[in-house]
Design an enzyme around this catalytic site. Structure first.
Site, PDB file in Angstrom:
ATOM      1  N   ASP A  19       1.064  13.589   6.031  1.00 44.06           N
ATOM      2  CA  ASP A  19       1.911  13.014   6.984  1.00 44.06           C
ATOM      3  C   ASP A  19       1.176  13.567   8.413  1.00 44.06           C
ATOM      4  O   ASP A  19       0.859  14.612   8.397  1.00 44.06           O
ATOM      5  CB  ASP A  19       3.500  13.448   7.012  1.00 44.06           C
ATOM      6  CG  ASP A  19       4.364  12.357   7.520  1.00 44.06           C
ATOM      7  OD1 ASP A  19       4.332  12.079   9.003  1.00 44.06           O
ATOM      8  OD2 ASP A  19       5.081  11.830   6.884  1.00 44.06           O
ATOM      9  N   TYR A  66       4.410  -5.518  12.213  1.00 46.42           N
ATOM     10  CA  TYR A  66       5.090  -4.624  10.721  1.00 46.42           C
ATOM     11  C   TYR A  66       4.668  -5.622   9.736  1.00 46.42           C
ATOM     12  O   TYR A  66       4.158  -5.348   8.502  1.00 46.42           O
ATOM     13  CB  TYR A  66       6.475  -4.349  11.055  1.00 46.42           C
ATOM     14  CG  TYR A  66       6.898  -3.462   9.587  1.00 46.42           C
ATOM     15  CD1 TYR A  66       6.513  -2.293   9.413  1.00 46.42           C
ATOM     16  CD2 TYR A  66       7.981  -4.052   9.043  1.00 46.42           C
ATOM     17  CE1 TYR A  66       6.974  -1.661   8.431  1.00 46.42           C
ATOM     18  CE2 TYR A  66       8.700  -3.382   8.071  1.00 46.42           C
ATOM     19  CZ  TYR A  66       8.101  -2.121   7.582  1.00 46.42           C
ATOM     20  OH  TYR A  66       8.617  -1.493   6.658  1.00 46.42           O
ATOM     21  N   LYS A 114      -8.983   4.870  -5.893  1.00 45.33           N
ATOM     22  CA  LYS A 114     -10.068   4.578  -6.607  1.00 45.33           C
ATOM     23  C   LYS A 114     -10.850   5.708  -7.071  1.00 45.33           C
ATOM     24  O   LYS A 114     -11.461   5.827  -8.082  1.00 45.33           O
ATOM     25  CB  LYS A 114     -11.019   3.532  -5.950  1.00 45.33           C
ATOM     26  CG  LYS A 114     -12.044   2.983  -6.679  1.00 45.33           C
ATOM     27  CD  LYS A 114     -12.899   2.133  -5.924  1.00 45.33           C
ATOM     28  CE  LYS A 114     -14.241   1.684  -6.550  1.00 45.33           C
ATOM     29  NZ  LYS A 114     -15.112   1.270  -5.636  1.00 45.33           N
ATOM     30  N   GLY A 127       8.179  10.836  11.070  1.00 43.00           N
ATOM     31  CA  GLY A 127       8.732  11.749  10.182  1.00 43.00           C
ATOM     32  C   GLY A 127       8.729  13.415  10.944  1.00 43.00           C
ATOM     33  O   GLY A 127       8.279  13.246  11.896  1.00 43.00           O
ATOM     34  N   ARG A 181      17.946   1.902  13.533  1.00 39.99           N
ATOM     35  CA  ARG A 181      18.396   1.017  12.437  1.00 39.99           C
ATOM     36  C   ARG A 181      19.803   1.127  12.519  1.00 39.99           C
ATOM     37  O   ARG A 181      20.321   1.776  12.855  1.00 39.99           O
ATOM     38  CB  ARG A 181      17.746   1.462  11.139  1.00 39.99           C
ATOM     39  CG  ARG A 181      16.276   1.158  10.953  1.00 39.99           C
ATOM     40  CD  ARG A 181      15.643   1.659   9.617  1.00 39.99           C
ATOM     41  NE  ARG A 181      15.152   2.798   9.911  1.00 39.99           N
ATOM     42  CZ  ARG A 181      14.339   3.398   8.631  1.00 39.99           C
ATOM     43  NH1 ARG A 181      13.662   2.359   7.726  1.00 39.99           N
ATOM     44  NH2 ARG A 181      13.572   4.238   8.583  1.00 39.99           N
TER      45      ARG A 181
END
Ligand code: NAD
Length: 330
Positions: free
Chosen positions: A44, A158, A118, A49, A199
């Protein structure tokens, strides 16, 4: 639903990388993975965050937190069985403030996370979103609906980043043989959301606890389907540990209007706050409800936490955070 190629055998997952692991959903994923005995490397850059979200995991011998911007590069020594790619600003307030970062993490970040999967021969799971359906012309939304997105509207940064991530993930599956899955997550709420992330649920809860008016957008008739974080995380991990490729909706079909949500939060907090109205954001979806038939059939998953219960737990967490902050300040 296996959409491309042969379905691989479900693999044993011993060590997982979670990009965006110090965010709201990522931190819950790290916690649930450790509970299942899976080692976790959390990557991160703390853009939206915080290390606080995983502070309680720092002493766990199976947990490692690495500060890293995955748009630059990603390097994880040792074996990796699963890459959960969750790094991205996710709230409209965040991605409107950080449009380029959002597009970069959806494009370059996803490229690097897929490259890691991968190289390690790991399974890869992309955190996509119900926003790929845009302002939907079909309701509820099934996975085979292509969406109604305005690429040059403010939310396009977004929505299109996630649509590009889905295309890139599919290309790695079909052309590189990488074992991938795509989850389309619908609005999720619960402890560790930032009170100021813009939000609706953290905003309403914060306003109600402070006795301020709740700011409902438009006339509040627009709907969302809200899923408690434990249900969402259980669904995401069921997909991660399966051989399904998706895209697969994970969310709670329990749909309610924003006005109803505001009223419920006022009642749950016992607040005397009034409900006020503000302008509706540009391109705000009018309705949103997942069709979760695929997740039910393929994974045997369905949400179990009713919104009354989930909202009660969330209100309790925000109230405890406020009390702790007030105690610290005094
Ligand atoms: P969040 O903002 O709490 O978490 C995102 C995390 O990604 C943060 O910790 C942030 O610091 C990190 N990050 C961002 N850019 C990064 C970069 N370049 N390198 C490394 N880390 C980076 O958001 P969230 O609600 O937990 O969402 C997590 C993921 O789930 C996102 O990809 C989001 O699009 C997806 N999602 C969430 C919801 C929801 O309701 N919460 C719904 C649909 C999809």
């Amino acid at each position: 639903m296996a959409v491309h190629g042969a379905v691989p055998e479900a693999r044993e997952i011993k060590r997982a990388v979670v990009t965006g692991g110090a965010g709201f959903l990522g931190s819950h994923l790290c916690e649930h993975l450790l509970d299942r005995g899976v080692e976790v490397v959390c990557l991160d850059n703390f853009l939206t965050g915080s290390p606080t979200n995983v502070l309680h995991l720092m002493e766990h011998p199976g947990f490692r937190l690495v500060r890293c911007d995955i748009t630059d590069y990603v390097h994880v020594p040792g074996p990796v069985d699963l890459v959960l790619h969750f790094a991205s600003p996710a709230s409209p307030l965040d991605y409107l403030k950080m449009p380029i970062e959002t597009l970069k993490v959806g494009s370059l970040g996803t490229l690097h996370a897929l490259g890691l999967a991968k190289d390690k021969g790991a399974r890869f799971l992309l955190a996509s979103t119900s926003e790929v359906y845009g302002d939907p012309l079909e309701h509820p939304q099934r996975e085979d609906y292509w969406g109604n997105v305005n690429p040059v509207g403010p939310r396009g940064v977004y929505d299109e980043a996630k649509r590009f991530s889905e295309a890139l993930t599919t290309a790695y599956r079909t052309s590189q043989g990488t074992d991938t899955a795509i989850v389309r997550i619908f609005n999720t709420y619960g402890p560790r959301m930032r009170p100021d992330d813009g939000r609706a649920i953290p905003a309403f809860v914060g306003q109600a606890l402070a006795g301020r008016p709740l700011t409902v957008a438009g006339d509040g008739s627009q709907t969302r389907s809200i899923s408690y974080v434990d249900d969402t995380v259980r669904g995401i991990l069921a997909l991660a540990f399966s051989t399904e490729t998706g895209p697969m909706n994970i969310g709670n079909p329990d749909e309610l209007s924003m006005l109803e949500l505001a009223r419920r939060i006022v009642a749950l907090t016992g607040s005397s706050s009034e409900i006020g109205f503000i302008d509706l954001p540009v391109d705000d979806p009018k309705v949103r409800r997942p069709d979760t038939t695929l997740a039910e059939q393929a994974l045997g998953w369905r949400p179990t936490v009713p919104s009354e219960e989930g909202l009660r737990r969330t209100v309790e967490w925000f109230a405890a955070q406020r009390e702790a902050a007030a105690a610290q300040a005094s």
